[in-house]
Enzyme design. Structure first.
Site, PDB file in Angstrom:
ATOM      1  N   HIS A  28       0.853  -1.194   0.000  1.00 42.41           N
ATOM      2  CA  HIS A  28       0.000   0.000   0.000  1.00 42.41           C
ATOM      3  C   HIS A  28       0.886   1.241   0.000  1.00 42.41           C
ATOM      4  O   HIS A  28       2.111   1.138   0.120  1.00 42.41           O
ATOM      5  CB  HIS A  28      -1.004  -0.002   1.157  1.00 42.41           C
ATOM      6  CG  HIS A  28      -0.403   0.111   2.529  1.00 42.41           C
ATOM      7  ND1 HIS A  28       0.405  -0.867   3.085  1.00 42.41           N
ATOM      8  CD2 HIS A  28      -0.481   1.095   3.478  1.00 42.41           C
ATOM      9  CE1 HIS A  28       0.770  -0.491   4.302  1.00 42.41           C
ATOM     10  NE2 HIS A  28       0.258   0.700   4.568  1.00 42.41           N
ATOM     11  N   HIS A  30       1.458   3.964   1.918  1.00 39.49           N
ATOM     12  CA  HIS A  30       2.004   4.741   3.045  1.00 39.49           C
ATOM     13  C   HIS A  30       3.534   4.829   2.974  1.00 39.49           C
ATOM     14  O   HIS A  30       4.211   3.843   2.668  1.00 39.49           O
ATOM     15  CB  HIS A  30       1.556   4.142   4.384  1.00 39.49           C
ATOM     16  CG  HIS A  30       0.111   4.417   4.684  1.00 39.49           C
ATOM     17  ND1 HIS A  30      -0.646   3.637   5.526  1.00 39.49           N
ATOM     18  CD2 HIS A  30      -0.705   5.396   4.226  1.00 39.49           C
ATOM     19  CE1 HIS A  30      -1.879   4.138   5.590  1.00 39.49           C
ATOM     20  NE2 HIS A  30      -1.941   5.197   4.806  1.00 39.49           N
ATOM     21  N   ASP A  32       5.911   4.809   5.103  1.00 38.60           N
ATOM     22  CA  ASP A  32       6.738   3.865   5.873  1.00 38.60           C
ATOM     23  C   ASP A  32       6.791   2.481   5.215  1.00 38.60           C
ATOM     24  O   ASP A  32       7.447   1.577   5.721  1.00 38.60           O
ATOM     25  CB  ASP A  32       6.282   3.783   7.349  1.00 38.60           C
ATOM     26  CG  ASP A  32       4.844   3.370   7.524  1.00 38.60           C
ATOM     27  OD1 ASP A  32       4.027   3.604   6.616  1.00 38.60           O
ATOM     28  OD2 ASP A  32       4.515   2.791   8.581  1.00 38.60           O
ATOM     29  N   HIS A  33       6.113   2.325   4.077  1.00 39.42           N
ATOM     30  CA  HIS A  33       6.179   1.084   3.294  1.00 39.42           C
ATOM     31  C   HIS A  33       6.773   1.309   1.904  1.00 39.42           C
ATOM     32  O   HIS A  33       7.070   0.354   1.198  1.00 39.42           O
ATOM     33  CB  HIS A  33       4.781   0.459   3.154  1.00 39.42           C
ATOM     34  CG  HIS A  33       4.220   0.012   4.470  1.00 39.42           C
ATOM     35  ND1 HIS A  33       4.059  -1.314   4.825  1.00 39.42           N
ATOM     36  CD2 HIS A  33       3.800   0.738   5.550  1.00 39.42           C
ATOM     37  CE1 HIS A  33       3.583  -1.397   6.052  1.00 39.42           C
ATOM     38  NE2 HIS A  33       3.405  -0.163   6.514  1.00 39.42           N
ATOM     39  N   HIS A  86      -7.568  -0.537   5.369  1.00 35.77           N
ATOM     40  CA  HIS A  86      -6.512   0.348   5.912  1.00 35.77           C
ATOM     41  C   HIS A  86      -6.266   1.469   4.905  1.00 35.77           C
ATOM     42  O   HIS A  86      -6.206   2.646   5.274  1.00 35.77           O
ATOM     43  CB  HIS A  86      -5.252  -0.473   6.169  1.00 35.77           C
ATOM     44  CG  HIS A  86      -4.072   0.304   6.659  1.00 35.77           C
ATOM     45  ND1 HIS A  86      -4.015   0.856   7.918  1.00 35.77           N
ATOM     46  CD2 HIS A  86      -2.895   0.626   6.065  1.00 35.77           C
ATOM     47  CE1 HIS A  86      -2.853   1.479   8.071  1.00 35.77           C
ATOM     48  NE2 HIS A  86      -2.153   1.365   6.957  1.00 35.77           N
ATOM     49  N   ASP A 103      -0.285  -3.619   6.344  1.00 37.87           N
ATOM     50  CA  ASP A 103      -0.900  -3.092   7.570  1.00 37.87           C
ATOM     51  C   ASP A 103      -2.375  -3.484   7.686  1.00 37.87           C
ATOM     52  O   ASP A 103      -3.179  -2.746   8.256  1.00 37.87           O
ATOM     53  CB  ASP A 103      -0.798  -1.558   7.602  1.00 37.87           C
ATOM     54  CG  ASP A 103       0.620  -1.081   7.884  1.00 37.87           C
ATOM     55  OD1 ASP A 103       1.495  -1.916   8.173  1.00 37.87           O
ATOM     56  OD2 ASP A 103       0.841   0.139   7.802  1.00 37.87           O
ATOM     57  N   HIS A 141       4.532  -4.537  10.717  1.00 34.37           N
ATOM     58  CA  HIS A 141       5.139  -3.932  11.916  1.00 34.37           C
ATOM     59  C   HIS A 141       5.205  -4.935  13.062  1.00 34.37           C
ATOM     60  O   HIS A 141       4.356  -5.816  13.166  1.00 34.37           O
ATOM     61  CB  HIS A 141       4.322  -2.711  12.380  1.00 34.37           C
ATOM     62  CG  HIS A 141       4.271  -1.613  11.371  1.00 34.37           C
ATOM     63  ND1 HIS A 141       5.249  -0.663  11.251  1.00 34.37           N
ATOM     64  CD2 HIS A 141       3.356  -1.335  10.419  1.00 34.37           C
ATOM     65  CE1 HIS A 141       4.941   0.173  10.268  1.00 34.37           C
ATOM     66  NE2 HIS A 141       3.793  -0.215   9.745  1.00 34.37           N
TER      67      HIS A 141
HETATM   68 ZN    ZN Z   1      -0.068   1.758   6.464  1.00 38.56          ZN
END
Ligand code: ZN
Length: 229
Positions: A28, A30, A32-33, A86, A103, A141
């Site tokens: 996805h 985001h 942080d990915h 999400h 996530d 995570h």
């Molecule tokens: Zn995420």
């Protein structure tokens, strides 16, 4: 490499293990990915797979439900599952007995519902929960211990959950990850996959101060509760 939030740690790992990057899979959009993707492909061009309908940097292969990701160098074939909730077009990759679910499903928890609806999230989690018990769950995570602490409030009498807490505490004390988990473990202990279990329904009702039984409303209640702890 799945979901590289940063390039540096990936490059250091590849160098230390004498590995060559052959493909990037994004679940996805985001940061942080996906934050490391541009730098990784600038250092060496590789295909980038990611959900169609989300802004993934350097995306070369937009994928969705029913598509397959064939990585010849690894003799690896993954099926793509659409698991929105999400984010709007979040995907999972399933193959080699492993699930990369970003996530959406966490060890003993699930992601927040940012761009979708609780109904979508329940459908998406149900899709993942239908995979075989021994599927290795690689989520985005290491939130396991905090998730278990919350799960113990929702599902206090669950002996498998208590045993899982002891295992996870031991692993973390040794500086080791709790991941991957297995889907069998998730089905037995993850409250977000257990929204039809009487004890989880009762806890949701206590939180809401109302009587609901529909799994989507039970899910929404415990998701809301978790957001507040
Ligand atoms: Zn995420």
């Amino acid at each position: 490499m799945v979901d590289p939030g940063e390039a540096g740690p990936v490059q250091r790992y590849l160098a230390a293990q004498k590995l060559k990057l052959v493909a990037i899979l994004a679940t996805h959009h985001h940061p942080d990915h996906t934050g490391g993707i541009a730098e990784l492909v600038a250092a060496g061009k590789v295909p980038v797979f990611g959900p169609k309908g989300e802004p993934i940097p350097a995306l070369t292969h937009p994928v969705g439900q029913g598509d397959e990701v064939d990585i010849a160098e690894l003799s690896a074939l993954f099926s793509v599952l659409d698991i929105p909730g999400h984010t709007r077009a979040h995907v999972a990759y399933y193959g080699l007995g492993a699930l990369f679910c970003g996530d959406t499903l966490f060890a003993c928890g699930c992601g927040r519902v940012f761009e979708g609806t609780p109904e979508q999230m329940v459908d998406s989690l149900g899709k993942l929960a239908a995979l075989p018990d021994d599927t290795k769950v690689y989520c985005g995570h290491e939130y396991t211990l905090a998730n278990i602490q919350f799960a113990r409030q929702v599902d206090p009498g669950n002996a498998e959950l208590a045993a899982r807490e002891a295992r996870a505490q031991r692993l973390r004390a040794e500086g080791r990850p709790t991941l991957p988990s297995t889907l069998g473990e998730e089905r037995a202990t993850n409250p977000f996959l257990r929204c039809s279990e009487p004890v989880v329904v009762a806890s949701a009702n206590k939180y809401l101060g109302a009587r609901v039984a529909d799994p989507v409303r039970v899910f929404a209640a415990i998701r809301d509760w978790k957001n507040r702890v």
